[in-house]
Design an enzyme around this catalytic site. Structure first.
Site, PDB file in Angstrom:
ATOM      1  N   CYS A  32      -6.022 -30.375   1.753  1.00 50.10           N
ATOM      2  CA  CYS A  32      -6.561 -31.499   0.997  1.00 50.10           C
ATOM      3  C   CYS A  32      -6.772 -32.647   1.989  1.00 50.10           C
ATOM      4  O   CYS A  32      -6.529 -32.483   3.177  1.00 50.10           O
ATOM      5  CB  CYS A  32      -5.697 -31.885  -0.195  1.00 50.10           C
ATOM      6  SG  CYS A  32      -4.076 -32.549   0.156  1.00 50.10           S
ATOM      7  N   CYS A  37     -13.729 -29.092   5.725  1.00 48.28           N
ATOM      8  CA  CYS A  37     -13.072 -27.845   6.083  1.00 48.28           C
ATOM      9  C   CYS A  37     -14.024 -26.931   6.843  1.00 48.28           C
ATOM     10  O   CYS A  37     -15.101 -26.626   6.354  1.00 48.28           O
ATOM     11  CB  CYS A  37     -12.601 -27.125   4.820  1.00 48.28           C
ATOM     12  SG  CYS A  37     -11.477 -28.119   3.847  1.00 48.28           S
ATOM     13  N   CYS A  95     -11.445 -31.565  -0.343  1.00 46.22           N
ATOM     14  CA  CYS A  95     -11.769 -32.128   0.977  1.00 46.22           C
ATOM     15  C   CYS A  95     -13.231 -31.896   1.335  1.00 46.22           C
ATOM     16  O   CYS A  95     -13.688 -32.281   2.401  1.00 46.22           O
ATOM     17  CB  CYS A  95     -10.843 -31.615   2.071  1.00 46.22           C
ATOM     18  SG  CYS A  95     -10.967 -29.856   2.414  1.00 46.22           S
TER      19      CYS A  95
END
Length: 133
Positions: A11, A89, A85
């Protein structure tokens, strides 16, 4: 013996959702799965309300520290679970990716954080069932 499956929870701050998910997975998988967590912009410390919510269910995450998301951590993991997120990522072919839509507990009261905690538990139980057949 095959290698244990590994899961990375990501996150933004690695202070709430991903720490609670890692706590649940560590607890419920009881050593059968390698657990990692990280944040795209880690906070200074784990959310104290998240720590309290997990303590209520007998899981201690007080020793955890938010960690920076690294390419190595993603590469080393079989499953990457993101929690809001977005594009931060890195994506590698051949990995299992899931995005769990969970409310961010940052700055929220214990009642709301308990709801997120319990929803995470349900998802982690499902994940364990899928990874350990």
């Amino acid at each position: 013996m095959a290698e244990k499956p590994s899961v990375l929870f990501v996150c933004v701050h690695n202070a709430g959702r991903s720490q609670m998910a890692a706590g649940w997975l560590t607890h419920l998988a009881a050593g059968r799965i390698v657990v990692r967590s990280a944040g795209s912009a880690p906070a200074d410390q784990v959310n104290p309300v998240a720590i309290e919510a997990m303590r209520e269910v007998g899981i201690d995450i007080t020793s955890e520290q938010p960690k920076v998301l690294t390419v190595d951590a993603v590469e080393a993991s079989d499953a990457v679970i993101t929690m809001g997120c977005g594009d931060a990522c890195p994506v590698f072919p051949g990995k299992r990716y899931e995005d769990w839509k969970l409310d961010d507990p940052a700055g929220q009261g214990i009642e709301m954080v308990r709801q997120v905690r319990d929803e995470i538990r349900t998802r982690v139980e499902k994940l364990i069932a899928e990874l350990i057949s």
